[in-house]
Scaffold this motif. Structure first.
Motif, PDB file in Angstrom:
ATOM      1  N   ASN A  48       0.841  -1.186   0.000  1.00  0.00           N
ATOM      2  CA  ASN A  48       0.000   0.000   0.000  1.00  0.00           C
ATOM      3  C   ASN A  48       0.884   1.246   0.000  1.00  0.00           C
ATOM      4  O   ASN A  48       1.745   1.392   0.870  1.00  0.00           O
ATOM      5  CB  ASN A  48      -0.904  -0.027   1.242  1.00  0.00           C
ATOM      6  CG  ASN A  48      -1.883   1.109   1.288  1.00  0.00           C
ATOM      7  OD1 ASN A  48      -1.508   2.271   1.285  1.00  0.00           O
ATOM      8  ND2 ASN A  48      -3.162   0.770   1.335  1.00  0.00           N
ATOM      9  N   ASP A 101      -0.565  -9.451   0.236  1.00  0.00           N
ATOM     10  CA  ASP A 101      -1.735  -8.769   0.779  1.00  0.00           C
ATOM     11  C   ASP A 101      -2.395  -8.010  -0.368  1.00  0.00           C
ATOM     12  O   ASP A 101      -1.835  -7.049  -0.868  1.00  0.00           O
ATOM     13  CB  ASP A 101      -1.311  -7.814   1.891  1.00  0.00           C
ATOM     14  CG  ASP A 101      -2.485  -7.091   2.525  1.00  0.00           C
ATOM     15  OD1 ASP A 101      -3.613  -7.202   2.019  1.00  0.00           O
ATOM     16  OD2 ASP A 101      -2.280  -6.399   3.526  1.00  0.00           O
ATOM     17  N   GLY A 102      -3.535  -8.488  -0.795  1.00  0.00           N
ATOM     18  CA  GLY A 102      -4.251  -7.838  -1.887  1.00  0.00           C
ATOM     19  C   GLY A 102      -4.052  -8.542  -3.211  1.00  0.00           C
ATOM     20  O   GLY A 102      -4.713  -8.234  -4.194  1.00  0.00           O
ATOM     21  N   GLU A 166      -2.599 -15.426   1.216  1.00  0.00           N
ATOM     22  CA  GLU A 166      -3.388 -14.223   0.938  1.00  0.00           C
ATOM     23  C   GLU A 166      -4.340 -14.017   2.095  1.00  0.00           C
ATOM     24  O   GLU A 166      -5.020 -14.950   2.503  1.00  0.00           O
ATOM     25  CB  GLU A 166      -4.157 -14.390  -0.371  1.00  0.00           C
ATOM     26  CG  GLU A 166      -5.108 -13.256  -0.677  1.00  0.00           C
ATOM     27  CD  GLU A 166      -4.453 -11.893  -0.627  1.00  0.00           C
ATOM     28  OE1 GLU A 166      -4.911 -11.033   0.159  1.00  0.00           O
ATOM     29  OE2 GLU A 166      -3.468 -11.670  -1.349  1.00  0.00           O
ATOM     30  N   GLU A 167      -4.377 -12.792   2.607  1.00  0.00           N
ATOM     31  CA  GLU A 167      -5.163 -12.558   3.812  1.00  0.00           C
ATOM     32  C   GLU A 167      -6.390 -11.695   3.605  1.00  0.00           C
ATOM     33  O   GLU A 167      -7.249 -11.646   4.477  1.00  0.00           O
ATOM     34  CB  GLU A 167      -4.265 -11.915   4.876  1.00  0.00           C
ATOM     35  CG  GLU A 167      -3.829 -10.527   4.498  1.00  0.00           C
ATOM     36  CD  GLU A 167      -3.178  -9.768   5.642  1.00  0.00           C
ATOM     37  OE1 GLU A 167      -3.670  -9.843   6.767  1.00  0.00           O
ATOM     38  OE2 GLU A 167      -2.183  -9.109   5.373  1.00  0.00           O
ATOM     39  N   THR A 168      -6.511 -11.020   2.482  1.00  0.00           N
ATOM     40  CA  THR A 168      -7.598 -10.053   2.358  1.00  0.00           C
ATOM     41  C   THR A 168      -8.733 -10.558   1.484  1.00  0.00           C
ATOM     42  O   THR A 168      -8.543 -11.393   0.606  1.00  0.00           O
ATOM     43  CB  THR A 168      -7.083  -8.734   1.732  1.00  0.00           C
ATOM     44  OG1 THR A 168      -6.652  -9.009   0.394  1.00  0.00           O
ATOM     45  CG2 THR A 168      -5.960  -8.142   2.547  1.00  0.00           C
ATOM     46  N   THR A 169      -9.908 -10.002   1.698  1.00  0.00           N
ATOM     47  CA  THR A 169     -11.056 -10.310   0.852  1.00  0.00           C
ATOM     48  C   THR A 169     -10.763  -9.893  -0.580  1.00  0.00           C
ATOM     49  O   THR A 169     -11.063 -10.623  -1.520  1.00  0.00           O
ATOM     50  CB  THR A 169     -12.306  -9.579   1.384  1.00  0.00           C
ATOM     51  OG1 THR A 169     -12.500  -9.956   2.742  1.00  0.00           O
ATOM     52  CG2 THR A 169     -13.525  -9.912   0.566  1.00  0.00           C
ATOM     53  N   THR A 170     -10.148  -8.727  -0.765  1.00  0.00           N
ATOM     54  CA  THR A 170      -9.803  -8.241  -2.099  1.00  0.00           C
ATOM     55  C   THR A 170      -8.898  -9.231  -2.812  1.00  0.00           C
ATOM     56  O   THR A 170      -9.115  -9.570  -3.971  1.00  0.00           O
ATOM     57  CB  THR A 170      -9.101  -6.867  -2.011  1.00  0.00           C
ATOM     58  OG1 THR A 170      -9.967  -5.955  -1.351  1.00  0.00           O
ATOM     59  CG2 THR A 170      -8.729  -6.343  -3.375  1.00  0.00           C
TER      60      THR A 170
END
Length: 180
Positions: A48, A101-102, A166-170
């Motif tokens: 990010n 992440d993402g 992968e940890e995010t919903t996105t």
């Protein structure tokens, strides 16, 4: 910290290249140091452009625990350059495991492989002008510049990487889209 004490002497990650694209914060710094303490060679970038804590990235870089590509306020082209640098392991085809992440780093590997195959078939390169999406333009430009320099870089990365977290919903949604 307990993992370092309990598993550090056994070096369970010895010889592994573990790369990551996660918010570059103090907490991520602890994760990086833990992976290194367990034997991993670590390369990192931020997931990010706004969340990077420069002091955390600088501390990891100064300690030599990891190669870090992250600074607060990266532009989109800089962000994708950092992602490519994190994924490029000197002397290796890529990383063994990826903390993402993402899903950006995972996307880059898959799109890179896709466009390398197209280039091998018909000599065509990605066209950044083919999309209005500013971020996807950056990805296409990066691949357009990268593929002629190394025509199988991303294909080798895809073959080498044996695990992605992968940890995010996105990111999970992106992975499902790529699988469809």
């Amino acid at each position: 910290m307990a993992a370092r004490i309990e598993y550090g002497p056994a070096q369970p990650f010895k010889g592994m290249n573990i790369n990551g694209s996660l918010h570059m914060t103090i907490q991520t710094g602890v994760l990086i140091e833990t992976l290194a303490a367990l034997g991993a060679k670590v390369r990192w970038c931020s997931c990010n452009i706004f969340s990077t804590q420069d002091h955390a990235a600088a501390a990891i870089a100064k300690a030599g625990t990891s190669t870090v590509y992250a600074w607060k306020g990266e532009t989109l082209p800089e962000y994708w350059w950092c992602t490519e640098q994190m994924m490029t392991v000197p002397g290796e085809d890529g990383c063994d495991q990826l903390v993402d992440d993402g899903g950006d780093a995972t996307l880059l590997i898959h799109k890179g492989k896709e466009f390398e195959e197209k280039f091998a078939k018909d000599g065509s390169l990605p066209d950044p002008a083919s999309t209005d999406n500013a971020e996807f333009k950056c990805i296409l430009q990066l691949l357009k510049d990268s593929i002629p320099a190394d025509k199988t870089k991303y294909s080798r990365m895809a073959a080498k990487c044996k695990g992605v977290s992968e940890e995010t919903t996105t990111g999970v949604m992106r992975l499902k889209e790529m699988a469809a």
